[in-house]
Motif scaffolding. Structure first.
Motif, PDB file in Angstrom:
ATOM      1  N   GLY A 195       0.802  -1.210   0.000  1.00 10.94           N
ATOM      2  CA  GLY A 195       0.000   0.000   0.000  1.00 10.94           C
ATOM      3  C   GLY A 195       0.834   1.259   0.000  1.00 10.94           C
ATOM      4  O   GLY A 195       0.602   2.181  -0.794  1.00 10.94           O
ATOM      5  N   LEU A 196       1.828   1.313   0.877  1.00  9.54           N
ATOM      6  CA  LEU A 196       2.639   2.522   1.009  1.00  9.54           C
ATOM      7  C   LEU A 196       3.503   2.781  -0.212  1.00  9.54           C
ATOM      8  O   LEU A 196       3.746   3.938  -0.576  1.00  9.54           O
ATOM      9  N   LEU A 197       3.971   1.713  -0.864  1.00 12.13           N
ATOM     10  CA  LEU A 197       4.853   1.867  -2.020  1.00 12.13           C
ATOM     11  C   LEU A 197       4.098   1.802  -3.347  1.00 12.13           C
ATOM     12  O   LEU A 197       4.704   1.956  -4.408  1.00 12.13           O
ATOM     13  N   GLY A 198       2.798   1.562  -3.308  1.00 15.03           N
ATOM     14  CA  GLY A 198       2.017   1.514  -4.526  1.00 15.03           C
ATOM     15  C   GLY A 198       2.284   0.308  -5.400  1.00 15.03           C
ATOM     16  O   GLY A 198       2.110   0.361  -6.623  1.00 15.03           O
ATOM     17  N   THR A 216      -3.544  -2.821  -6.151  1.00 13.80           N
ATOM     18  CA  THR A 216      -2.684  -2.312  -5.082  1.00 13.80           C
ATOM     19  C   THR A 216      -3.403  -2.419  -3.750  1.00 13.80           C
ATOM     20  O   THR A 216      -4.441  -1.797  -3.538  1.00 13.80           O
ATOM     21  N   ARG A 221      -8.724   0.381  -0.857  1.00 13.52           N
ATOM     22  CA  ARG A 221      -7.321   0.532  -0.471  1.00 13.52           C
ATOM     23  C   ARG A 221      -7.260   1.656   0.537  1.00 13.52           C
ATOM     24  O   ARG A 221      -7.751   2.755   0.278  1.00 13.52           O
ATOM     25  N   GLY A 254      -1.319   4.437   1.464  1.00 17.12           N
ATOM     26  CA  GLY A 254      -0.608   4.890   0.284  1.00 17.12           C
ATOM     27  C   GLY A 254      -1.313   6.057  -0.374  1.00 17.12           C
ATOM     28  O   GLY A 254      -2.265   6.623   0.155  1.00 17.12           O
ATOM     29  N   SER A 255      -0.846   6.412  -1.548  1.00 17.74           N
ATOM     30  CA  SER A 255      -1.378   7.587  -2.240  1.00 17.74           C
ATOM     31  C   SER A 255      -1.728   7.231  -3.678  1.00 17.74           C
ATOM     32  O   SER A 255      -0.853   6.890  -4.481  1.00 17.74           O
TER      33      SER A 255
END
Length: 308
Positions: A109-112, A136, A153, A156-157
């Motif tokens: 999630g954080l790194l996509g 993701t 999700r 992350g972004s």
């Protein structure tokens, strides 16, 4: 466990940012329900669903990122349905097939990373297939009235909602304006999405036929990062039942007014809730999974021989 650690770290960051929490509606009166342990020691449990044939399915992970899809009998005996499932997430059962997500990991999630999938297993034959890839951190999961799936999700972004078609088309990100959406539930044509790390715990109500249209938002509780709402369910009474993971309690929420009250406390790291379905699983009892590896039965007081 990395997901809990990430959640707590994010909670501190959000609170430090000083974002004000909206005032929650006045809580309605709630009689506490009784909490009993059904099973324990099953790993890090993320989600559950009933197969309608006497089994409770649970997605179980390990701290190293591995996992499996388990089945549990009403007397607490566990077995493996699908082994070697990396970071399993949401589960939906439809006509003898269990659909479940993989790749629901904090790092993804954080790194996509697009290492998530939607998988299907035939509960009769054990045959497994991949429905969709390239997702993701697919976390929450529901099946829409037309047959497509919706996944959430929450890290992350950007966090958001993605439609997964069943006709082979590529998954489509529908919206990223609802905050850290996690738990999903559907009742008729209404999809409910609960946020996990927003400054206020929120539940968004969406029209299943217009998922990118207007959202009706409920603020039933308090500071989201200190509660971390997870995978909710709609009860037989039409109310929303919302687990608060870090808070270790369960809310009952009016889906119209947003007023909420606590029906259960002391449910450690509760990650998902669902009312019983199938032989041996009481449809009036709320069953839970937790990151501590336990499954609980949360019973209305009348089931304990007390007045309701």
């Amino acid at each position: 466990m990395d997901r809990k650690a990430a959640g707590l770290a994010l909670a501190v960051g959000l609170l430090a940012g000083g974002a004000p929490a909206a005032a929650a509606p006045a809580p309605t009166s709630c009689t506490p329900w009784r909490v009993d342990v059904v099973a324990s020691g099953l790993g890090i449990l993320e989600n559950l669903a009933f197969d309608g044939r006497g089994g409770l399915l649970a997605s179980a992970s390990t701290p190293a990122g591995g996992g499996s899809l388990l089945t549990l009998t009403p007397d607490g005996r566990a077995d493996t349905v699908v082994a070697e499932v990396p970071a399993p997430g949401g589960i939906v059962v439809d006509e003898g097939t269990a659909f479940f997500t993989t790749g629901n990991g904090t790092v993804s999630g954080l790194l996509g990373r697009t290492d998530g999938t939607l998988e299907a297993v035939d509960l009769g034959t054990g045959a497994r297939r991949t429905v969709a890839a390239g997702l993701t951190m697919p976390n929450g999961l529901v099946r829409l009235p037309g047959g497509d799936f919706l996944v959430s999700r929450n890290l992350g972004s950007p966090p958001g909602l993605t439609r997964v078609p069943v006709d082979g088309r590529a998954p489509e990100t529908l919206r990223t304006d609802l905050g850290s959406v996690n738990g999903l539930a559907i009742e008729g044509k209404t999809v409910y999405a609960a946020t996990t790390f927003d400054p206020t715990t929120r539940i968004h109500a969406l029209d299943a036929d217009d998922l990118d249209g207007p959202a009706r938002t409920l603020d039933p509780s308090g500071p989201g990062p200190l509660e971390t709402a997870d995978d909710l369910d709609v009860g037989p009474d039409g109310a929303l039942y919302v687990p608060l993971n870090v808070a270790g309690r369960i809310l009952r929420v009016d889906p119209v007014t947003g007023a909420g009250c606590t029906i259960a406390t002391g449910v450690p790291f509760v990650s998902a809730v669902a009312f019983g379905d199938g032989p041996g699983w009481d449809p009036d009892v709320l069953y839970t999974t937790g990151f501590d590896g336990s499954v609980h039965a949360v019973r209305p007081v009348r089931d304990a021989g007390e007045p309701s």
